[in-house]
Design a protein around this motif. Structure first.
Motif, PDB file in Angstrom:
ATOM      1  N   MET A  91      76.335  -4.915  56.144  1.00  0.00           N
ATOM      2  CA  MET A  91      76.300  -4.184  57.492  1.00  0.00           C
ATOM      3  C   MET A  91      76.876  -4.984  58.552  1.00  0.00           C
ATOM      4  O   MET A  91      77.640  -4.421  59.368  1.00  0.00           O
ATOM      5  CB  MET A  91      74.846  -3.709  58.138  1.00  0.00           C
ATOM      6  N   HIS A  92      76.735  -6.498  58.522  1.00  0.00           N
ATOM      7  CA  HIS A  92      77.282  -7.396  59.459  1.00  0.00           C
ATOM      8  C   HIS A  92      78.858  -7.369  59.363  1.00  0.00           C
ATOM      9  O   HIS A  92      79.600  -7.896  59.934  1.00  0.00           O
ATOM     10  CB  HIS A  92      76.553  -8.582  59.496  1.00  0.00           C
ATOM     11  N   THR A  93      79.420  -6.719  58.172  1.00  0.00           N
ATOM     12  CA  THR A  93      80.719  -6.864  57.708  1.00  0.00           C
ATOM     13  C   THR A  93      81.613  -5.602  58.580  1.00  0.00           C
ATOM     14  O   THR A  93      82.832  -5.702  58.854  1.00  0.00           O
ATOM     15  CB  THR A  93      81.311  -6.841  56.576  1.00  0.00           C
ATOM     16  N   LEU A  94      80.816  -4.862  59.016  1.00  0.00           N
ATOM     17  CA  LEU A  94      81.382  -3.608  59.748  1.00  0.00           C
ATOM     18  C   LEU A  94      81.363  -3.495  61.301  1.00  0.00           C
ATOM     19  O   LEU A  94      80.481  -4.066  61.841  1.00  0.00           O
ATOM     20  CB  LEU A  94      80.337  -2.376  59.450  1.00  0.00           C
ATOM     21  N   PRO A  95      82.382  -2.977  61.772  1.00  0.00           N
ATOM     22  CA  PRO A  95      82.324  -2.960  63.378  1.00  0.00           C
ATOM     23  C   PRO A  95      81.070  -1.982  63.839  1.00  0.00           C
ATOM     24  O   PRO A  95      80.750  -1.173  63.000  1.00  0.00           O
ATOM     25  CB  PRO A  95      83.662  -1.896  63.507  1.00  0.00           C
ATOM     26  N   MET A  96      80.500  -2.440  64.919  1.00  0.00           N
ATOM     27  CA  MET A  96      79.161  -1.900  65.363  1.00  0.00           C
ATOM     28  C   MET A  96      79.676  -0.498  65.674  1.00  0.00           C
ATOM     29  O   MET A  96      78.378   0.289  65.128  1.00  0.00           O
ATOM     30  CB  MET A  96      78.725  -2.555  66.819  1.00  0.00           C
ATOM     31  N   GLU A  97      80.388   0.082  65.921  1.00  0.00           N
ATOM     32  CA  GLU A  97      80.645   1.284  66.192  1.00  0.00           C
ATOM     33  C   GLU A  97      80.855   2.350  64.966  1.00  0.00           C
ATOM     34  O   GLU A  97      80.635   3.517  65.243  1.00  0.00           O
ATOM     35  CB  GLU A  97      82.036   1.712  67.113  1.00  0.00           C
ATOM     36  N   LYS A  98      80.924   1.462  63.955  1.00  0.00           N
ATOM     37  CA  LYS A  98      81.081   2.382  62.549  1.00  0.00           C
ATOM     38  C   LYS A  98      79.903   2.412  61.685  1.00  0.00           C
ATOM     39  O   LYS A  98      79.923   2.679  60.623  1.00  0.00           O
ATOM     40  CB  LYS A  98      82.254   1.687  61.885  1.00  0.00           C
TER      41      LYS A  98
ATOM     42  N   ASN B  99      68.724 -10.405  66.501  1.00  0.00           N
ATOM     43  CA  ASN B  99      70.089 -10.043  66.313  1.00  0.00           C
ATOM     44  C   ASN B  99      71.014 -10.168  67.387  1.00  0.00           C
ATOM     45  O   ASN B  99      71.083  -9.485  68.318  1.00  0.00           O
ATOM     46  CB  ASN B  99      69.704  -8.516  66.058  1.00  0.00           C
ATOM     47  N   GLU B 100      71.787 -11.217  67.217  1.00  0.00           N
ATOM     48  CA  GLU B 100      72.688 -11.689  68.201  1.00  0.00           C
ATOM     49  C   GLU B 100      73.798 -10.597  68.741  1.00  0.00           C
ATOM     50  O   GLU B 100      74.177 -10.829  69.568  1.00  0.00           O
ATOM     51  CB  GLU B 100      73.126 -12.926  67.859  1.00  0.00           C
ATOM     52  N   ARG B 101      74.006  -9.936  67.529  1.00  0.00           N
ATOM     53  CA  ARG B 101      75.214  -8.907  67.839  1.00  0.00           C
ATOM     54  C   ARG B 101      74.725  -7.822  68.864  1.00  0.00           C
ATOM     55  O   ARG B 101      75.563  -7.441  69.649  1.00  0.00           O
ATOM     56  CB  ARG B 101      75.549  -8.511  66.675  1.00  0.00           C
ATOM     57  N   THR B 102      73.446  -7.638  68.657  1.00  0.00           N
ATOM     58  CA  THR B 102      72.820  -6.251  69.807  1.00  0.00           C
ATOM     59  C   THR B 102      72.064  -6.657  70.820  1.00  0.00           C
ATOM     60  O   THR B 102      71.948  -5.792  71.722  1.00  0.00           O
ATOM     61  CB  THR B 102      72.354  -5.371  68.721  1.00  0.00           C
ATOM     62  N   TYR B 103      71.391  -7.806  70.533  1.00  0.00           N
ATOM     63  CA  TYR B 103      70.281  -7.855  71.672  1.00  0.00           C
ATOM     64  C   TYR B 103      70.882  -8.070  72.989  1.00  0.00           C
ATOM     65  O   TYR B 103      71.895  -8.618  73.480  1.00  0.00           O
ATOM     66  CB  TYR B 103      69.678  -9.329  71.437  1.00  0.00           C
ATOM     67  N   ASN B 104      70.078  -7.326  73.922  1.00  0.00           N
ATOM     68  CA  ASN B 104      70.225  -7.322  75.251  1.00  0.00           C
ATOM     69  C   ASN B 104      69.070  -7.656  76.218  1.00  0.00           C
ATOM     70  O   ASN B 104      68.139  -6.747  76.338  1.00  0.00           O
ATOM     71  CB  ASN B 104      70.949  -5.750  75.665  1.00  0.00           C
ATOM     72  N   LYS B 105      69.231  -8.861  76.670  1.00  0.00           N
ATOM     73  CA  LYS B 105      68.006  -9.472  77.135  1.00  0.00           C
ATOM     74  C   LYS B 105      67.452  -8.779  78.442  1.00  0.00           C
ATOM     75  O   LYS B 105      66.245  -8.392  78.610  1.00  0.00           O
ATOM     76  CB  LYS B 105      68.202 -11.093  77.803  1.00  0.00           C
TER      77      LYS B 105
END
Length: 278
Positions: free
Chosen positions: A91-98, A250-256
């Motif tokens: 899943m981490h190889t995929l663009p977030m929007e996909k 999850n560094e890719r998605t976390y919004n503090k």
């Protein structure tokens, strides 16, 4: 967000499938029976992050149980730690929007090279492509609710639920099938069929990310059902937040900023509707 573990331990409770593994965390001291919360994990299972959230809820005065829904026989052989780890890598190889585009994911799976292709395909089919036995999982969550209500020190009349991603959808699905006094959905799918909302007994709060189009674009249907069936529903949308914005591992998605504001809303919602008084 990290904090010292407080009165948390792994246990097993009896349910439809036999014994279900779960993490339970309790307040250190209570002057009266405490409300209970069923905390439902993301699609990647009962992680340290979910245990940490359970501990945070316990520190706020709630006896919190987080079932490992993937420990039941129908799932345990497929969603193993190895297969889930491989699924996370993929899943981490995929663009977030996909990530939620099933056609794109299927095509990417065909090209993905791994020594655990069979396990990956089985995990992806169950976790992301409609193979999850949700009706059976509802029964396991109902077992968690019954276990909470049986505990000394728990107010059996004040039980809430909260979940993230897959768990967010399961949180509202549980509330459609069990007396839940306050239900929180973090970026989870709507019940299917949406008419199940008619069965919800307590208020609902939905928390969503504006960039999480696949999930957030369907919130209007849940709102319409809440209006149709006269259910209390409140919602918060964070325009700059993506799916899984609350998960600080999850560094890719976390919004503090969004996560901290959402947590305050969680505490306020549960305090108002479960009357913790701790």
């Amino acid at each position: 967000m990290r904090g010292k573990m407080t009165n948390g331990e792994m246990i097993k409770y009896a349910s439809r499938a036999g014994e279900v593994a779960a993490y339970i965390s309790k307040p250190e001291k209570t002057s009266k029976p405490a409300p209970g919360v069923i905390l439902i994990h993301e699609i990647f299972g009962l992680s340290d992050h979910i245990k940490d959230v359970a501990d945070r809820l316990a520190r706020a005065g709630y006896v919190t149980i987080a079932p490992d829904l993937f420990s039941i026989p129908e799932i345990a052989g497929v969603l193993t730690s190895e297969n889930l780890s491989e699924a996370m890598k993929f899943m981490h190889t995929l663009p977030m929007e996909k990530m939620r585009d099933t056609d794109y994911v299927a095509q990417a799976l065909e090209k993905y090279e791994t020594g655990n292709k069979q396990g990956l395909l089985a995990a992806m089919q169950m976790a992301f492509m409609g193979g999850m036995p949700k009706p059976k999982l509802v029964e396991e969550m109902k077992g968690a609710a019954a276990y909470l209500r049986s505990l000394d020190g728990v107010n059996a009349d004040k039980i809430g639920s909260m979940g993230f991603c897959f768990g967010g959808g399961m949180s509202i699905l549980l509330a459609c099938n069990e007396k839940i006094d306050a239900c929180i959905i973090f970026y989870g799918e709507n019940p299917d069929p949406i008419s199940l909302v008619e069965n919800v007994k307590g208020p609902i709060m939905g928390i969503y990310g504006g960039k999480d189009i696949r999930i957030s674009s369907n919130v209007d249907k849940l709102l319409s059902a809440a209006v149709q069936y006269n259910k209390a529903f409140e919602m918060k949308l964070y325009p700059e937040a993506a799916h899984a914005f609350f998960n600080d591992t999850n560094e890719r998605t976390y919004n503090k900023a969004a996560a901290e504001d959402a947590w305050e809303r969680v505490l306020s919602f549960f305090s108002k509707n479960l009357s913790s008084g701790q």
